[in-house]
Design a protein around this motif. Sequence first.
Motif, PDB file in Angstrom:
ATOM      1  N   ALA A   3     -52.485  97.706 -12.637  1.00  0.00           N
ATOM      2  CA  ALA A   3     -53.648  97.220 -13.585  1.00  0.00           C
ATOM      3  C   ALA A   3     -54.667  97.851 -12.777  1.00  0.00           C
ATOM      4  O   ALA A   3     -55.056  97.769 -11.282  1.00  0.00           O
ATOM      5  N   PRO A   4     -55.469  98.588 -13.613  1.00  0.00           N
ATOM      6  CA  PRO A   4     -56.815  99.084 -13.085  1.00  0.00           C
ATOM      7  C   PRO A   4     -58.272  97.759 -12.621  1.00  0.00           C
ATOM      8  O   PRO A   4     -57.815  96.755 -12.737  1.00  0.00           O
ATOM      9  N   GLY A   5     -58.696  97.785 -11.401  1.00  0.00           N
ATOM     10  CA  GLY A   5     -59.583  97.383 -10.428  1.00  0.00           C
ATOM     11  C   GLY A   5     -58.332  95.937 -10.351  1.00  0.00           C
ATOM     12  O   GLY A   5     -59.299  94.832  -9.972  1.00  0.00           O
ATOM     13  N   ILE A   6     -57.899  95.572  -9.721  1.00  0.00           N
ATOM     14  CA  ILE A   6     -56.047  94.769  -9.866  1.00  0.00           C
ATOM     15  C   ILE A   6     -55.473  95.001  -8.491  1.00  0.00           C
ATOM     16  O   ILE A   6     -55.118  96.104  -8.691  1.00  0.00           O
ATOM     17  N   ALA A   7     -55.871  94.726  -7.874  1.00  0.00           N
ATOM     18  CA  ALA A   7     -55.055  94.076  -6.105  1.00  0.00           C
ATOM     19  C   ALA A   7     -54.407  93.332  -5.998  1.00  0.00           C
ATOM     20  O   ALA A   7     -54.703  92.144  -6.708  1.00  0.00           O
ATOM     21  N   GLN A   8     -53.228  93.590  -5.150  1.00  0.00           N
ATOM     22  CA  GLN A   8     -52.514  92.296  -4.085  1.00  0.00           C
ATOM     23  C   GLN A   8     -51.980  92.724  -3.281  1.00  0.00           C
ATOM     24  O   GLN A   8     -52.251  93.481  -2.361  1.00  0.00           O
ATOM     25  N   ALA A   9     -52.013  91.354  -2.712  1.00  0.00           N
ATOM     26  CA  ALA A   9     -51.393  91.269  -0.799  1.00  0.00           C
ATOM     27  C   ALA A   9     -50.977  90.414  -0.517  1.00  0.00           C
ATOM     28  O   ALA A   9     -50.469  89.450  -2.309  1.00  0.00           O
ATOM     29  N   TRP A  10     -49.813  90.131   0.096  1.00  0.00           N
ATOM     30  CA  TRP A  10     -48.980  89.037   0.115  1.00  0.00           C
ATOM     31  C   TRP A  10     -48.708  88.367   1.731  1.00  0.00           C
ATOM     32  O   TRP A  10     -49.842  89.233   2.744  1.00  0.00           O
ATOM     33  N   GLN A  11     -48.498  87.073   1.746  1.00  0.00           N
ATOM     34  CA  GLN A  11     -49.119  85.970   3.200  1.00  0.00           C
ATOM     35  C   GLN A  11     -47.368  85.592   3.570  1.00  0.00           C
ATOM     36  O   GLN A  11     -47.203  84.962   2.042  1.00  0.00           O
ATOM     37  N   LEU A  12     -47.374  85.714   4.550  1.00  0.00           N
ATOM     38  CA  LEU A  12     -46.121  84.595   4.662  1.00  0.00           C
ATOM     39  C   LEU A  12     -46.694  83.431   5.634  1.00  0.00           C
ATOM     40  O   LEU A  12     -47.156  83.285   6.680  1.00  0.00           O
ATOM     41  N   VAL A  13     -46.349  82.684   5.217  1.00  0.00           N
ATOM     42  CA  VAL A  13     -46.680  81.197   5.387  1.00  0.00           C
ATOM     43  C   VAL A  13     -46.027  79.609   5.387  1.00  0.00           C
ATOM     44  O   VAL A  13     -45.500  79.697   4.355  1.00  0.00           O
ATOM     45  N   PRO A  14     -46.768  79.149   6.594  1.00  0.00           N
ATOM     46  CA  PRO A  14     -45.002  78.172   7.107  1.00  0.00           C
ATOM     47  C   PRO A  14     -45.056  77.040   6.230  1.00  0.00           C
ATOM     48  O   PRO A  14     -46.344  77.000   5.644  1.00  0.00           O
ATOM     49  N   ASP A  15     -44.244  76.098   5.680  1.00  0.00           N
ATOM     50  CA  ASP A  15     -44.118  75.664   4.775  1.00  0.00           C
ATOM     51  C   ASP A  15     -44.070  74.243   5.203  1.00  0.00           C
ATOM     52  O   ASP A  15     -43.970  73.573   4.990  1.00  0.00           O
ATOM     53  N   ARG A  42     -42.750  80.476   2.929  1.00  0.00           N
ATOM     54  CA  ARG A  42     -42.887  80.597   1.573  1.00  0.00           C
ATOM     55  C   ARG A  42     -44.002  82.363   2.563  1.00  0.00           C
ATOM     56  O   ARG A  42     -44.865  82.236   2.421  1.00  0.00           O
ATOM     57  N   ALA A  43     -43.268  82.928   1.241  1.00  0.00           N
ATOM     58  CA  ALA A  43     -44.046  83.898   0.644  1.00  0.00           C
ATOM     59  C   ALA A  43     -45.042  83.408  -0.806  1.00  0.00           C
ATOM     60  O   ALA A  43     -44.300  83.094  -1.175  1.00  0.00           O
ATOM     61  N   VAL A  44     -46.410  84.690  -0.034  1.00  0.00           N
ATOM     62  CA  VAL A  44     -47.444  84.174  -1.432  1.00  0.00           C
ATOM     63  C   VAL A  44     -48.251  85.178  -1.496  1.00  0.00           C
ATOM     64  O   VAL A  44     -48.920  86.064  -1.150  1.00  0.00           O
ATOM     65  N   ALA A  45     -47.852  85.131  -2.561  1.00  0.00           N
ATOM     66  CA  ALA A  45     -48.715  86.858  -2.942  1.00  0.00           C
ATOM     67  C   ALA A  45     -49.965  86.282  -4.030  1.00  0.00           C
ATOM     68  O   ALA A  45     -50.379  84.977  -4.369  1.00  0.00           O
ATOM     69  N   HIS A 105     -62.231  82.817  -3.486  1.00  0.00           N
ATOM     70  CA  HIS A 105     -62.660  84.524  -2.912  1.00  0.00           C
ATOM     71  C   HIS A 105     -62.425  84.451  -4.963  1.00  0.00           C
ATOM     72  O   HIS A 105     -62.187  85.405  -4.513  1.00  0.00           O
ATOM     73  N   GLY A 106     -61.862  83.644  -5.278  1.00  0.00           N
ATOM     74  CA  GLY A 106     -61.536  84.386  -7.401  1.00  0.00           C
ATOM     75  C   GLY A 106     -59.801  84.700  -7.326  1.00  0.00           C
ATOM     76  O   GLY A 106     -59.805  85.050  -7.600  1.00  0.00           O
ATOM     77  N   LEU A 107     -59.432  84.511  -6.042  1.00  0.00           N
ATOM     78  CA  LEU A 107     -58.079  85.013  -5.935  1.00  0.00           C
ATOM     79  C   LEU A 107     -56.876  84.168  -7.062  1.00  0.00           C
ATOM     80  O   LEU A 107     -56.742  82.795  -6.504  1.00  0.00           O
ATOM     81  N   ASP A 108     -55.574  84.437  -7.445  1.00  0.00           N
ATOM     82  CA  ASP A 108     -54.717  83.858  -7.724  1.00  0.00           C
ATOM     83  C   ASP A 108     -53.808  83.903  -7.348  1.00  0.00           C
ATOM     84  O   ASP A 108     -53.591  84.677  -6.358  1.00  0.00           O
ATOM     85  N   VAL A 109     -52.590  82.453  -6.936  1.00  0.00           N
ATOM     86  CA  VAL A 109     -51.598  82.588  -5.643  1.00  0.00           C
ATOM     87  C   VAL A 109     -50.481  82.196  -6.785  1.00  0.00           C
ATOM     88  O   VAL A 109     -49.991  81.810  -7.429  1.00  0.00           O
ATOM     89  N   VAL A 110     -49.272  82.908  -6.212  1.00  0.00           N
ATOM     90  CA  VAL A 110     -48.282  82.596  -6.816  1.00  0.00           C
ATOM     91  C   VAL A 110     -46.958  82.411  -6.098  1.00  0.00           C
ATOM     92  O   VAL A 110     -47.286  82.861  -4.487  1.00  0.00           O
ATOM     93  N   LEU A 111     -46.994  81.175  -5.514  1.00  0.00           N
ATOM     94  CA  LEU A 111     -46.435  80.479  -4.343  1.00  0.00           C
ATOM     95  C   LEU A 111     -44.531  80.663  -4.459  1.00  0.00           C
ATOM     96  O   LEU A 111     -44.026  79.921  -5.070  1.00  0.00           O
TER      97      LEU A 111
END
Length: 520
Positions: A320-332, A285-288, A347-353
């Motif tokens: 958006a100012p002050g907001i950053a984003q990264a991606w992770q590839l995770v085994p399902d 799965r790609a995870v944002a 770390h207080g981060l939101d996740v979209v799978l």
Amino acid sequence: MATLSQLLAIPDLGLRLIQAGRRDPELTWGSVTELLTLSEYLEGGEIIMTTGLALDGDDPRWRDFVASLSRAQVAAIGFGVGVNHDQVPAQLVQAASTYQVALFEIALPTPFIAISKAIAELLRTDELRETRNALRIQERLLDSARSEQEPAAVLASIAQATGRQLAVVSSDGSVLAGTGGFAAAQASAHGAAPGSPQAMEQVPLNSAGSLQLHISGGTPLSPEGRSVIAAGAIVLGLGIRGSSAAEARERQQWARLTEGLLTGSQAPAALSVLFPSHPLPATVRAVAVQGAAEDLVEWRSRARSGFERLVTSALPHISAPGIAQAWQLVPDTSAALEAAIAAAHAHGLDVVLGRPVGAADAPLSRRSALAKLPTLSTTAPLYIAPRVPETIWADRTSPVLETLMTLRVTGELTGERGMRTLGGNEAPGAELAARVLGPLAREATVLADADRETLRVTLRAVFEADGQRGPAATALGIHRNTLRDRMQRIERLIGRSFSDPDDRAEIWIALRLEEQTFAQ
């Protein structure tokens, strides 16, 4: 920043708001005047205090007085009662309402000098707060030098504090590390005259000048912002020359591999170069991961091993100012997904799978996650504390669309307006959408690009307005008759009617399928 609401909230002054302005304005200074024309002496953001000595209560020139101050963008007008007027003149109140300039009453015995001192104290407190924030950021930057953070993490901290896009650039112009929006900022600065506000600023990071910190242009930086950049440049210079270079290169290699897998430019077999004898699992799965820039930096700097290292920040999809984003590839697998979610939430981060796919189809999983990213708040991570981070599963929030995305298409239309039978095509979402939307499909070439885009924007505006033509026309900035003509043309082009509920549902699903398929 010091604001009008903060001034009005000081109980000892006894100020009373008569008329609110357009917003809660930022204060820059306070000024006392009995002049009728003052705007040419103002810079904006001032509190203008007067007793109305030059005008009677019913004098129509109050309107001209307020109009000139409105053009000068003053913060507010403070009117002293009990000196020349027993109450705030009605003509002044009416003019302030007309021009939406804030107006408040200053009652005896409060002197104007007390208000001027209060404004100065608010400004001084604000400057001290900014200075303390700058010092805390400098301390964090120096701590990062001791903990050997990678340059990308340091750049993210500087960007968070200054609002600028930055990069470490070598003498040959290669970008060694940069913030997500640096490429766009660099492109917009191309051709700007040296020394202009739009030009890139360059700060040497070593004595030879072979490494430089490039800083995007914009409004002039405050002294605090300058000090943050100076401290950051020192830390970057130390870090680049330090022993962390090898580790940073390894992280960059994993980041480039992850980017390649998520964009389809790298085959899963490329993993063997960095992780021999450990092929990617059959399903991934790609995870944002999204949140405050500093929280994301801390998440990125976690100690990682195995497939946890498949992380990249090189695919930003947010401005958006002050907001950053990264991606992770995770085994399902349950264990891997739960660990990834827990690490981000810590770390207080939101996740979209994204939806589960084969290793070679990672870009499809990323597309499904991209379609859900706009549902995440870009303000809550910055202003709400404590908060529970969000988790969104792309394959669970839109089950009908996800089912259609996984079906395969064969055959032809079952009728002139019916959906087609399903079976075996590689891009079912795109083909289904194209057959419904016809000349309005995203990749159709029947119409000119501008014409097609205009009709597509109109189509979406009608749906977003729940089919109500008045609000849709207003949102588009066009006349209702123009909207009616466009809708009739759309109906002719795609062979469907907005009055038919089945047709409306089919058109909407086609639009959503396109978003899922072509999300970038």
